[in-house]
Design a protein around this motif. Structure first.
Motif, PDB file in Angstrom:
ATOM      1  N   GLU A   1      58.625  50.600  44.140  1.00  0.00           N
ATOM      2  CA  GLU A   1      57.372  50.106  43.570  1.00  0.00           C
ATOM      3  C   GLU A   1      56.840  48.958  44.411  1.00  0.00           C
ATOM      4  N   ASP A   2      55.535  49.016  44.688  1.00  0.00           N
ATOM      5  CA  ASP A   2      54.859  47.978  45.454  1.00  0.00           C
ATOM      6  C   ASP A   2      53.796  47.347  44.553  1.00  0.00           C
ATOM      7  N   GLU A   3      53.811  46.019  44.440  1.00  0.00           N
ATOM      8  CA  GLU A   3      52.846  45.275  43.630  1.00  0.00           C
ATOM      9  C   GLU A   3      52.133  44.278  44.523  1.00  0.00           C
ATOM     10  N   ARG A   4      50.812  44.206  44.380  1.00  0.00           N
ATOM     11  CA  ARG A   4      50.063  43.250  45.198  1.00  0.00           C
ATOM     12  C   ARG A   4      48.813  42.795  44.457  1.00  0.00           C
ATOM     13  N   GLN A   5      48.376  41.617  44.819  1.00  0.00           N
ATOM     14  CA  GLN A   5      47.154  41.050  44.240  1.00  0.00           C
ATOM     15  C   GLN A   5      46.484  40.151  45.269  1.00  0.00           C
ATOM     16  N   ARG A   6      45.173  40.258  45.326  1.00  0.00           N
ATOM     17  CA  ARG A   6      44.408  39.316  46.126  1.00  0.00           C
ATOM     18  C   ARG A   6      43.178  38.904  45.321  1.00  0.00           C
ATOM     19  N   GLY A   7      42.725  37.683  45.557  1.00  0.00           N
ATOM     20  CA  GLY A   7      41.590  37.213  44.776  1.00  0.00           C
ATOM     21  C   GLY A   7      41.002  35.936  45.327  1.00  0.00           C
ATOM     22  N   THR A   8      39.795  35.670  44.871  1.00  0.00           N
ATOM     23  CA  THR A   8      39.089  34.444  45.226  1.00  0.00           C
ATOM     24  C   THR A   8      38.422  33.884  43.980  1.00  0.00           C
ATOM     25  N   SER A   9      38.205  32.584  43.965  1.00  0.00           N
ATOM     26  CA  SER A   9      37.515  31.939  42.847  1.00  0.00           C
ATOM     27  C   SER A   9      36.836  30.676  43.356  1.00  0.00           C
ATOM     28  N   GLU A  10      35.848  30.228  42.588  1.00  0.00           N
ATOM     29  CA  GLU A  10      35.091  29.060  43.025  1.00  0.00           C
ATOM     30  C   GLU A  10      34.480  28.350  41.822  1.00  0.00           C
ATOM     31  N   TYR A  11      34.510  27.036  41.880  1.00  0.00           N
ATOM     32  CA  TYR A  11      33.826  26.208  40.877  1.00  0.00           C
ATOM     33  C   TYR A  11      32.764  25.379  41.594  1.00  0.00           C
ATOM     34  N   SER A  12      31.588  25.297  40.988  1.00  0.00           N
ATOM     35  CA  SER A  12      30.523  24.495  41.573  1.00  0.00           C
ATOM     36  C   SER A  12      29.807  23.704  40.488  1.00  0.00           C
ATOM     37  N   ASP A  13      29.337  22.519  40.862  1.00  0.00           N
ATOM     38  CA  ASP A  13      28.555  21.691  39.953  1.00  0.00           C
ATOM     39  C   ASP A  13      27.526  20.913  40.779  1.00  0.00           C
ATOM     40  N   SER A  14      26.969  19.862  40.227  1.00  0.00           N
ATOM     41  CA  SER A  14      25.919  19.113  40.914  1.00  0.00           C
ATOM     42  C   SER A  14      26.431  18.397  42.161  1.00  0.00           C
ATOM     43  N   PHE A  15      27.757  18.283  42.298  1.00  0.00           N
ATOM     44  CA  PHE A  15      28.326  17.605  43.466  1.00  0.00           C
ATOM     45  C   PHE A  15      28.649  18.577  44.597  1.00  0.00           C
ATOM     46  N   GLY A  16      28.536  19.881  44.323  1.00  0.00           N
ATOM     47  CA  GLY A  16      28.806  20.857  45.374  1.00  0.00           C
ATOM     48  C   GLY A  16      29.693  21.981  44.895  1.00  0.00           C
ATOM     49  N   SER A  17      30.123  22.798  45.861  1.00  0.00           N
ATOM     50  CA  SER A  17      30.982  23.942  45.565  1.00  0.00           C
ATOM     51  C   SER A  17      32.412  23.622  45.969  1.00  0.00           C
ATOM     52  N   PHE A  18      33.358  24.120  45.150  1.00  0.00           N
ATOM     53  CA  PHE A  18      34.781  23.838  45.387  1.00  0.00           C
ATOM     54  C   PHE A  18      35.562  25.146  45.306  1.00  0.00           C
ATOM     55  N   PRO A  19      35.600  25.895  46.410  1.00  0.00           N
ATOM     56  CA  PRO A  19      36.342  27.161  46.399  1.00  0.00           C
ATOM     57  C   PRO A  19      37.847  26.913  46.362  1.00  0.00           C
ATOM     58  N   ASN A  20      38.561  27.724  45.579  1.00  0.00           N
ATOM     59  CA  ASN A  20      40.014  27.659  45.548  1.00  0.00           C
ATOM     60  C   ASN A  20      40.580  28.480  46.712  1.00  0.00           C
ATOM     61  N   PRO A  21      41.785  28.163  47.165  1.00  0.00           N
ATOM     62  CA  PRO A  21      42.370  28.928  48.276  1.00  0.00           C
ATOM     63  C   PRO A  21      42.481  30.409  47.906  1.00  0.00           C
ATOM     64  N   PRO A  22      42.166  31.322  48.829  1.00  0.00           N
ATOM     65  CA  PRO A  22      42.307  32.766  48.542  1.00  0.00           C
ATOM     66  C   PRO A  22      43.757  33.101  48.190  1.00  0.00           C
ATOM     67  N   VAL A  23      43.912  34.036  47.290  1.00  0.00           N
ATOM     68  CA  VAL A  23      45.233  34.485  46.854  1.00  0.00           C
ATOM     69  C   VAL A  23      45.518  35.843  47.477  1.00  0.00           C
ATOM     70  N   HIS A  24      46.672  35.982  48.094  1.00  0.00           N
ATOM     71  CA  HIS A  24      47.091  37.269  48.636  1.00  0.00           C
ATOM     72  C   HIS A  24      48.612  37.319  48.524  1.00  0.00           C
ATOM     73  N   VAL A  25      49.110  37.984  47.476  1.00  0.00           N
ATOM     74  CA  VAL A  25      50.548  38.003  47.210  1.00  0.00           C
ATOM     75  C   VAL A  25      51.016  39.447  47.076  1.00  0.00           C
ATOM     76  N   GLN A  26      52.298  39.649  47.335  1.00  0.00           N
ATOM     77  CA  GLN A  26      52.855  40.990  47.288  1.00  0.00           C
ATOM     78  C   GLN A  26      54.362  40.899  47.084  1.00  0.00           C
ATOM     79  N   ARG A  27      54.907  41.869  46.367  1.00  0.00           N
ATOM     80  CA  ARG A  27      56.360  42.006  46.271  1.00  0.00           C
ATOM     81  C   ARG A  27      56.682  43.480  46.026  1.00  0.00           C
TER      82      ARG A  27
END
Length: 621
Positions: free
Chosen positions: A326-352
């Motif tokens: 069995e192979d399991e993997r996930q990748r994702g991106t997310s971001e929060y923004s407000d009046s001070f600017g955008s704050f992207p979270n580090p991309p997620v790329h995991v597997q086991r």
């Protein structure tokens, strides 16, 4: 009441019935008679679910002894399944062998419909010896219909309260020589939801299955299912409506391929391939112009399995051995923004990945059947882990049997618990959560009673306290127990009237916990597990019409919000009816007939009375 039943019985014609010895697959991974299986097993027939107007698997599981469904209110809201007091990610959910759970067991049952379902098998207790991770307190497997005979084309449409509509088109049939069978269905359900704003829900499902049997020794099947779900919800984490545009979506396919051949009289080789993909979307934008604060996330999940099984069986002995990768993997991106600017979270790329080796034997000698099984899993994240299962069934008479079994189960950590970065930090060194369970039961005629006892160890608990910047928020510090009684009674009062009653008593207690985790509190019950659940049902045929009346009474249970609370009992009474008129079948269903408004989960409003009316047209070609 007795007089009414007598009048009803005299008013309907009688008919002969033939009772066939039932076969189950999920408990042993090969078809065997239900009376040689040591584990408690419940089978729900797809035809019965259709007659009762049941749309989702969660609705179907509500009356299963030992199972409890908890939902956050409206259509599409987060829906969890607790079997025998285990966590909501302790049950493995399968469609024709394809796991629906995310890596680590998490699953939302709100979107799993009964489209194209032939039957649902529920195995109570640990089955990790056959299915690996997640099968700690049970396995639920949905089997898709395999068509045969002349093509049957159907269309159905229902509509009702909360602006709800439900429509579908389907076809099923098979070749004249029964070499090929097929079934397919496309459905869509939509609703305006419970709340007056931002609560729309849409669920679209396309499902199909093809079977191929060129000769008596060979078979193959392919299942494909695609789901597309969109859910708008105004509630915050306390259940209070506070957001006018918060929404989430999930879409993706699953694919199952199974092919087998008897290479000798008693020896079968089989190959199974399973793939499940899901794309998850979440958006929360400012509620009005001038406000700041936007958060969005995009995730792609994939869980794929390939395995080979070799089975040797005759009338008395069945031995199954195999290996699964069995192979399991996930990748994702997310971001929060407000009046001070955008704050992207580090991309997620995991597997086991995980490699599992399993062997199980079912040996019958006289009135006794013995089950022995073992499995070893080698995981790229946490290393090796072994599980086992032993069961014994003894038949006293044709209608009476005793059974006892014991076994272990395990659940791997979620990707978030292992790999989270940022404000919450995962722990890559987590061990799998594990369980030890035993049960003893008796069946006499239509009555079945089982006592079960489980111990959960190495539960993963969240701690908000981090002593150092490099310390983690998750650790294996929890332990809990769950024991109780499952009972089910079914009886035919006449050829046209049948009743059933299921009852569950459950006792849970946390034995070890992190003091900062509000979910696991030392000495307290596990949350959202009722101590008592009762579900009576009556099925009647009156002339052409079939009528189902069911009730569900759920007792007190602990829950959390801003503080720990005890939730009041609630009762739901449901009514369903069908009336055939040639190629047309009229149908109706009323959920929560008496409009009970007691909450299932703390803070979340429940659905009131739901009425759905419509019909189905079926044409044979």
């Amino acid at each position: 009441m007795n007089v009414a039943l007598l009048v009803l019985a005299l008013a309907v014609p009688q008919q002969d019935t033939v009772v066939l010895k039932p076969l189950v697959v999920t408990a042993t991974r090969l078809p065997v008679p239900a009376d040689v299986v040591a584990s408690a097993v419940t089978v729900l027939r797809g035809a019965d679910l259709v007659a009762q107007g049941i749309r989702t698997a969660a609705e179907a599981l509500e009356t299963v002894p030992g199972a409890h469904i908890a939902g956050t209110g409206s259509f599409g809201g987060q829906t969890s399944l607790f079997i025998r007091g285990g966590e909501s990610d302790y049950t493995k959910i399968l469609i024709d062998g394809v796991p629906l759970n995310q890596a680590g067991g998490a699953i939302d049952l709100a979107h799993l419909t009964t489209d194209n379902v032939d039957r649902i098998e529920i195995v109570h207790g640990p089955v990790s010896v056959l299915y690996g991770s997640d099968a700690v307190t049970g396995v639920v497997q949905v089997f898709t219909r395999s068509g045969k005979g002349p093509a049957q084309i159907g269309a159905e449409l229902r509509a009702g309260t909360y602006g709800s509509t439900d429509g579908a088109l389907d076809i099923a049939g098979g070749g004249g020589t029964a070499v090929v069978g097929y079934s397919a269905r496309v459905s869509q359900f939509s609703s305006d939801g419970l709340y007056p704003y931002n609560n729309q829900y849409r669920n679209t499902v396309a499902s199909g299955r093809i079977t191929y049997k060129p000769d008596a020794r060979t078979d193959a099947s392919v299942t494909y299912r695609y789901g597309d779900d969109r859910y708008h919800f105004p509630t915050d984490f306390t259940g209070a409506p506070s957001d006018s545009n918060q929404r989430s979506a999930e879409r993706g396919p699953l694919l199952s391929l199974s092919a087998g051949r008897f290479v000798a009289q008693h020896l079968e080789a089989r190959v199974n391939v399973a793939v499940r993909e899901a794309r998850l979307f979440y958006n929360d934008e400012p509620d009005s112009p001038g406000e700041s604060g936007t958060f969005w996330s995009r995730d792609y999940l994939r869980r794929s399995t390939i395995g080979g099984l070799v089975t040797w069986r005759d009338e008395k002995i069945s031995v199954i051995s195999g290996m699964e990768y069995e192979d399991e993997r996930q990748r994702g991106t997310s971001e929060y923004s407000d009046s001070f600017g955008s704050f992207p979270n580090p991309p997620v790329h995991v597997q086991r990945y995980n490699v599992g080796y399993l062997t199980q034997a079912l040996i019958q000698f006289g009135p006794t059947a013995l089950t022995l099984g073992g499995r070893w899993d080698d995981n790229s994240q946490f290393g090796g882990h072994g599980t086992y299962r032993v069961g014994l069934v003894h038949r006293l008479t044709d209608g009476t049997r005793l059974k006892v079994s014991t076994g272990t189960g395990f659940k791997e950590p979620t990707f978030f618990e292992n790999f989270a970065q940022g404000f919450v930090r995962g722990n890559p060194h987590l061990k799998p959560e594990r369980s030890f369970s035993w049960e003893i039961g008796a069946e006499r005629g239509p009555l079945a009673v089982t006592y079960f006892d489980q111990r959960f160890r190495d539960l993963i608990a969240y701690s908000s306290i981090r002593l150092r910047p490099d310390s983690v928020n998750y650790a294996n510090v929890g332990a809990a127990l769950a024991n109780g009684i499952e009972a089910k009674l079914g009886a035919d009062l006449t050829n046209r009237i049948r009743i059933s009653l299921s009852y569950t008593f459950l006792h849970t207690r946390v034995q070890q916990a992190d003091s900062t985790d509000p979910v696991f509190v030392m000495g307290k019950p596990l949350i959202r597990r009722p101590a008592h659940t009762v579900a009576p049902q009556l099925f009647a045929t009156i002339g052409r019409a079939s009528v189902t009346v069911g009730a569900l009474w759920v007792g007190k249970r602990d829950d959390i919000g801003l503080q720990r609370v005890t939730m009041s009992p609630y009762t739901r009474v449901n009514l369903a009816a069908e009336y055939p008129l040639g190629h047309v079948t009229l149908s109706g269903r009323v959920d929560n007939v008496f409009d009970d408004h007691h909450q299932e989960i703390n803070g979340y409003r429940p659905l009131g009375r739901v009425i759905m009316l419509g019909g189905r047209v079926t044409v044979a070609r």
